[in-house]
Design an enzyme around this catalytic site. Structure first.
Site, PDB file in Angstrom:
ATOM      1  N   SER A   1       0.817  -1.209   0.000  1.00  0.00           N
ATOM      2  CA  SER A   1       0.000   0.000   0.000  1.00  0.00           C
ATOM      3  C   SER A   1       0.859   1.273   0.000  1.00  0.00           C
ATOM      4  O   SER A   1       1.694   1.452  -0.877  1.00  0.00           O
ATOM      5  CB  SER A   1      -0.947  -0.039   1.208  1.00  0.00           C
ATOM      6  OG  SER A   1      -1.933   0.952   1.127  1.00  0.00           O
TER       7      SER A   1
ATOM      8  N   ASP B   1     -10.187  -5.724  -3.530  1.00  0.00           N
ATOM      9  CA  ASP B   1      -9.662  -4.599  -2.747  1.00  0.00           C
ATOM     10  C   ASP B   1     -10.589  -3.394  -2.895  1.00  0.00           C
ATOM     11  O   ASP B   1     -10.782  -2.880  -3.997  1.00  0.00           O
ATOM     12  CB  ASP B   1      -8.266  -4.241  -3.247  1.00  0.00           C
ATOM     13  CG  ASP B   1      -7.510  -3.327  -2.283  1.00  0.00           C
ATOM     14  OD1 ASP B   1      -8.171  -2.536  -1.586  1.00  0.00           O
ATOM     15  OD2 ASP B   1      -6.276  -3.403  -2.228  1.00  0.00           O
TER      16      ASP B   1
END
Length: 480
Positions: free
Chosen positions: A281, A428
């Site tokens: 991330s 996601d």
């Protein structure tokens, strides 16, 4: 099909309408909380809460007059009188559009004002968007006036920079709304010359042949790696690699430059010459910045769910990424939560006050309910972050890197010869899979792997065994 299309249209319309009402109300609530926190920041002891402030302020005001300062927030901007002008420390310039723009910092510090994302102090509300559009339309009907240039800068940034240049922290650590337990205090007041790093060396004490640097994502910790992937590496990997997982908290304004500088110190302190990088991330942005800085030292680059949003031509990068990450929609819930965290400084601070400051209570309740059957390392990593750290890191790294990340990817493509692997969970909801697809389009040689039925967290957590094997395969296939 016609009925379904109509139903979908009605659904979108309802979502837009509800979102408008909800976020307009949140705009007003954030302004109210701004006033509340300006009063609450006068309270010195953590035991004082918001209700106490209104009663004790009259009695404490005289006592704090010589000691405390009125703590500004990013809702307010200062005038040119608030600038740091001595010795030419800060240079600020503004265009003719009426918005503040930070240019550079001239001092002995490496920090540059251009590293600070304008999304910190320039986030227009829905109401102001409508007002601005109305004003612009009225101006178009009038005679065009000569352009003027003003110089302004948000007073919070000025105050923090004053503290940084003067060698003092702009905010006490911990602040009254932060937790003051031993763990949280040690994280938030980490030395400027060090960064916590978990190091796992070969069990037999032999010298490792290669190093691997693990960088976690937003509001997480090194435990994201040490509790999942580290225990699942094979014996041969344990004997060959030295694994280093850092905790990203940093200090001051939490800019990209500051985070990278802190990781560089880890690299120097542990005498790391060449290394693999595994990043998740937000950590992917830091990984790319490190790769650009050490192009001859990177052996492989593995990015999981990188937050990359290609900015269309003519768009302002930071503001575009802010809208993509936090679209101000009530559904899905992940978008609603991201919107609260990104757009509303005081609402997000209130959430940190209720959750992070009282994390020991929440942890106890969670362990009691689950009877200690579930590890809580994800919760513990989340709780240890202060609002100050999370707020600045979110804006300065994710939004602030919008104009840099294209250059980083191009450098990796053109100057680095290492293996690049990009992994993303198809489900996601934090960062869409299109982010990784865009990275692949920018670096054609990158190996893109999209994992079905996995989201932002479960792409690793719950998948750690297969992921550990995949990392070992990547490292073993690296050019020596």
């Amino acid at each position: 099909m016609g009925f379904r299309s109509s139903l979908a249209f009605v659904g979108r319309l309802v979502n837009e309408l509800v979102s408008f009402v909800v976020f307009s109300a949140l705009d007003l609530l954030d302004v109210f909380l701004c006033l509340v926190y300006k009063l609450a920041d006068y309270a010195k002891e953590a035991a004082l809460d918001l209700l106490d402030v209104f009663l004790c302020l009259v009695y404490k005001l005289a006592d704090y007059a010589k000691e405390a300062e009125w703590k500004p927030c990013y809702c307010s901007s200062s005038s040119t009188n608030d600038m740091i002008a001595s010795s030419g420390n800060i240079l600020v310039s503004d265009g003719n559009n009426g918005r503040s723009k930070i240019v550079c910092l001239c001092s002995s510090s490496k920090l540059q004002l251009e590293d600070i994302s304008d999304t910190l102090y320039c986030r227009s509300s829905i109401v102001s968007d409508i007002s601005r559009a109305t004003v612009e339309e009225l101006r178009r009907k009038k005679v065009k006036r000569s352009a003027t240039t003003t110089v302004t800068i948000n007073s919070t940034i000025v105050q923090m920079l004053k503290g940084k240049i003067g060698g003092q922290q702009s905010h006490p650590v911990p602040r009254w709304s932060d937790c003051d337990c031993k763990t949280c205090t040690s994280w938030s007041s980490a030395s400027r010359n060090s960064l916590y790093v978990h190091v796992q060396s070969p069990d037999d004490g032999s010298i490792p042949k290669e190093d691997v640097l693990f960088i976690h994502g937003f509001i997480s910790s090194s435990a994201f790696w040490t509790e999942t992937v580290f225990p699942n590496f094979s014996e041969s990997a344990r004997s060959k690699y030295r694994l280093l997982a850092v905790d990203l908290l940093g200090f001051s304004l939490y800019t990209l430059r500051e985070h990278v500088d802190m990781i560089e110190r880890v690299i120097e302190q542990h005498d790391v010459k060449s290394f693999h990088i595994v990043a998740h991330s937000l950590g992917s942005i830091l990984a790319l910045a490190l790769a650009v800085k050490y192009p001859d030292s990177i052996k492989s680059l593995t990015l999981l769910a990188p937050p990359y949003f290609p900015v269309p031509k003519g768009e302002q990068g930071t503001q575009y990424v802010l809208r993509k990450v936090a679209p101000r929609r009530v559904w899905p819930l992940m978008a609603f939560g991201a919107s609260l965290a990104c757009w509303y400084e005081h609402i997000s601070r209130t959430i940190c006050l209720l959750i992070c400051k009282n994390h020991r209570v929440w942890e106890f309740l969670f362990k009691f309910i689950t009877r200690n059957r579930i590890k809580t390392f994800l919760m513990e990593g989340f709780f240890c972050h202060t609002h100050n750290a999370a707020w600045h890191t979110l804006h300065n790294i994710i939004c602030g890197s919008a104009d840099k990340i294209d250059g980083y990817l191009d450098t990796v493509r053109d100057r680095l010869d290492c293996n690049v692997t990009v992994i993303h969970g198809r489900k996601d909801e934090v960062l869409p899979v299109e982010c990784s697809i865009a990275v692949k389009s920018r670096i054609p040689r990158a190996n893109l792997k999209i994992i079905d039925n996995k989201d932002h967290i479960t792409v690793i957590v719950g998948n750690q065994k297969s992921f550990a094997r995949e990392l070992e395969e990547i490292w073993n296939n690296t050019k020596q």
